[in-house]
Every structure is written in structure tokens, then in C-alpha cells.
Design a protein around this motif. Structure first.
Motif, PDB file in Angstrom:
ATOM      1  N   HIS A  59       0.850  -1.203   0.000  1.00  0.00           N
ATOM      2  CA  HIS A  59       0.000   0.000   0.000  1.00  0.00           C
ATOM      3  C   HIS A  59       0.884   1.251   0.000  1.00  0.00           C
ATOM      4  N   GLU A  60       1.739   1.331  -1.006  1.00  0.00           N
ATOM      5  CA  GLU A  60       2.750   2.388  -1.026  1.00  0.00           C
ATOM      6  C   GLU A  60       2.177   3.780  -1.275  1.00  0.00           C
ATOM      7  N   ASP A  61       0.919   3.856  -1.701  1.00  0.00           N
ATOM      8  CA  ASP A  61       0.296   5.158  -1.947  1.00  0.00           C
ATOM      9  C   ASP A  61      -0.295   5.771  -0.678  1.00  0.00           C
ATOM     10  N   GLU A  62      -0.227   5.040   0.433  1.00  0.00           N
ATOM     11  CA  GLU A  62      -0.792   5.523   1.699  1.00  0.00           C
ATOM     12  C   GLU A  62       0.317   6.086   2.593  1.00  0.00           C
ATOM     13  N   ASP A  63      -0.046   7.081   3.432  1.00  0.00           N
ATOM     14  CA  ASP A  63       0.923   7.661   4.364  1.00  0.00           C
ATOM     15  C   ASP A  63       1.056   6.864   5.653  1.00  0.00           C
ATOM     16  N   ALA A  64       0.029   6.092   5.984  1.00  0.00           N
ATOM     17  CA  ALA A  64       0.069   5.268   7.191  1.00  0.00           C
ATOM     18  C   ALA A  64      -0.779   4.029   6.954  1.00  0.00           C
ATOM     19  N   VAL A  65      -0.193   2.863   7.189  1.00  0.00           N
ATOM     20  CA  VAL A  65      -0.893   1.593   6.980  1.00  0.00           C
ATOM     21  C   VAL A  65      -0.784   0.774   8.256  1.00  0.00           C
ATOM     22  N   ILE A  66      -1.940   0.419   8.821  1.00  0.00           N
ATOM     23  CA  ILE A  66      -1.999  -0.241  10.120  1.00  0.00           C
ATOM     24  C   ILE A  66      -2.799  -1.539  10.001  1.00  0.00           C
ATOM     25  N   PRO A  67      -2.204  -2.697  10.319  1.00  0.00           N
ATOM     26  CA  PRO A  67      -3.002  -3.928  10.343  1.00  0.00           C
ATOM     27  C   PRO A  67      -3.824  -4.011  11.621  1.00  0.00           C
ATOM     28  N   THR A  68      -5.050  -4.481  11.478  1.00  0.00           N
ATOM     29  CA  THR A  68      -5.920  -4.630  12.645  1.00  0.00           C
ATOM     30  C   THR A  68      -6.695  -5.935  12.552  1.00  0.00           C
ATOM     31  N   VAL A  69      -7.194  -6.380  13.689  1.00  0.00           N
ATOM     32  CA  VAL A  69      -8.116  -7.516  13.733  1.00  0.00           C
ATOM     33  C   VAL A  69      -9.346  -7.085  14.533  1.00  0.00           C
ATOM     34  N   PRO A  70     -10.514  -7.642  14.212  1.00  0.00           N
ATOM     35  CA  PRO A  70     -11.742  -7.263  14.935  1.00  0.00           C
ATOM     36  C   PRO A  70     -11.684  -7.713  16.395  1.00  0.00           C
ATOM     37  N   LEU A  71     -12.355  -6.979  17.251  1.00  0.00           N
ATOM     38  CA  LEU A  71     -12.493  -7.407  18.636  1.00  0.00           C
ATOM     39  C   LEU A  71     -13.498  -8.549  18.703  1.00  0.00           C
ATOM     40  N   THR A  72     -13.174  -9.564  19.469  1.00  0.00           N
ATOM     41  CA  THR A  72     -14.072 -10.717  19.595  1.00  0.00           C
ATOM     42  C   THR A  72     -14.746 -10.759  20.960  1.00  0.00           C
ATOM     43  N   PHE A  73     -14.561  -9.719  21.738  1.00  0.00           N
ATOM     44  CA  PHE A  73     -15.154  -9.689  23.075  1.00  0.00           C
ATOM     45  C   PHE A  73     -15.876  -8.360  23.271  1.00  0.00           C
TER      46      PHE A  73
END
Length: 218
Positions: free
Chosen positions: A117-131
Motif C-alpha cells: 500500500h505504497e500510496d498511503e501515508d500510514a498503513v496499520i493492520p488490525t483484527v476485529p475485537l471478539t469480546f
């Protein structure tokens, strides 16, 4: 692209008398798993490792033992945020990948997904909350819609100039964030969420080591 690995922690929550990044998993120090993955990624040219100043020789010796290349070991700061800022002073590339030594279960495939995602200034991986999450102190004061909440992971990618400017603004304002995605967002950087990995856990307690060993099939 260059990378920063945060490895200056002291292992307080692990009740260790040495940095937790030296914990052995399958006989190998935790932070070496991270450096091996980054060394195997052709897009990563140099890795800057922030270190506990009292163990500088140990970091270098482990790197020599496991044939870790293109890595520079620098003294970390008193806080995570300070360590990132100090490391940013060494980075020469336009983009930087930031990871932490306490998340050893990353792969080249996952790294390449983030940096694609080189066109983005900030790239953050996330996962959904399961609780379920609620607001309050001794008593509940509010509800929270977990479908709109994200569990933030690393590695994260940033445009160096934007992240450096955000850190400098935070220093001037006395602002502290728990990680760089939040800090960048606070200072107006558009942050892109991408899918993380359930297996990409952070080692914070002794129990987490058992989980990592199971996932590594050790």
C-alpha cells in the motif's frame, strides 16, 4: 525501504531480570525471529533495532550467531515513543516499516502485504475485537459498539516525513500515544486499516510464550 524494530523493553510484565526480547522460543531469542523475517524480505534494505543500552553487546552477538545482516543497533529511548523518534533520525528511505520484537510471528508474505500500500501515508493492520467492551470504572457508565473498534497490530508502514513531523509536534505539545498509528492520526495523517493476523500476537505474559510455541509447532 528501511525498517525499525523496537527492542529496548525491559520485560517488567514478564517478571524477567533481562530484556524480554532475549527470551528463548524454541531455543532462539524472540527478536531474532523478527530480524530473520525482515532479512528475508527483499524490499527491506536496512533494519534499525532500538536496544536496551545495558545490553548492546548481547544484541550484536545474537545477530552474529544467527547471521543477521543489514542491521544497525542503536540505543533506544526511555519510552516507546522516544525510541521510535530516535530511530527515525537514522532512516533515509521515504517509507519506513515499524515492528516490535515482542511480535515474532510475522512472515515475509504479511510484510509484503503491508508495504504493497505504497500510496498511503500510514498503513496499520488490525483484527476485529471478539469480546464485549464496556465503559466505566467501578460501575458501567456506557456501552461500546465493538463492530467499530479495532485491535491494532504491527508491523506498520509510514511515510517518513509525515511520521517524523508528527513526532516533532508531539514533542512540542507534550503529547503521548501508545503507538504510532494513533500519534500519526492525532496530527492529521490519514491512517489506512488493512487486515491483520490472529496469530500475530504480542508476547506480554509468560502464557503468551506457550501460545507462540504452539503456533510455531515447537
Amino acid at each position: 525501504m528501511e525498517a525499525i524494530v523496537l527492542a529496548a523493553g525491559k520485560g517488567v510484565r514478564m517478571h524477567l531480570d533481562y530484556p524480554k526480547q532475549f527470551m528463548k522460543i524454541g531455543g532462539k531469542p524472540c527478536f531474532i525471529y523478527v530480524l530473520e523475517a525482515l532479512n528475508s524480505c527483499p524490499q527491506i534494505e536496512t533494519v534499525y533495532v532500538t536496544c536496551n543500552k545495558d545490553y548492546m553487546d548481547e544484541y550484536r552477538e545474537y545477530a552474529r550467531m544467527y547471521d543477521i545482516r543489514n542491521t544497525c543497533f542503536i540505543e533506544g529511548g526511555a519510552t516507546r515513543q522516544e525510541s521510535v523518534y530516535k530511530a527515525l533520525q537514522h532512516v533515509k528511505s521515504d517509507k519506513v516499516l515499524i515492528h516490535e520484537a515482542a511480535r515474532p510471528l510475522i512472515s515475509v508474505e504479511f510484510i509484503e502485504e503491508i508495504i504493497s500500500h505504497e500510496d498511503e501515508d500510514a498503513v496499520i493492520p488490525t483484527v476485529p475485537l471478539t469480546f464485549t467492551v464496556a465503559q466505566g470504572d467501578d460501575y458501567m457508565t456506557g456501552e461500546t459498539d465493538r463492530s467499530k473498534l479495532h485491535n491494532i497490530q504491527l508491523p506498520q508502514m509510514f511515510t517518513v516525513s509525515r511520521l517524523r513531523a508528527a513526532h516533532e509536534a508531539a514533542i512540542a505539545d507534550g503529547y503521548t500515544a501508545t503507538e504510532d498509528g494513533m500519534l500519526a492520526f492525532h496530527y492529521g495523517v490519514k491512517v489506512r486499516f488493512v487486515p491483520g493476523r490472529d496469530s500475530n500476537i504480542k508476547i506480554t505474559t509468560p502464557f503468551d510464550i506457550h501460545i507462540v510455541e504452539k503456533l510455531l509447532k515447537l
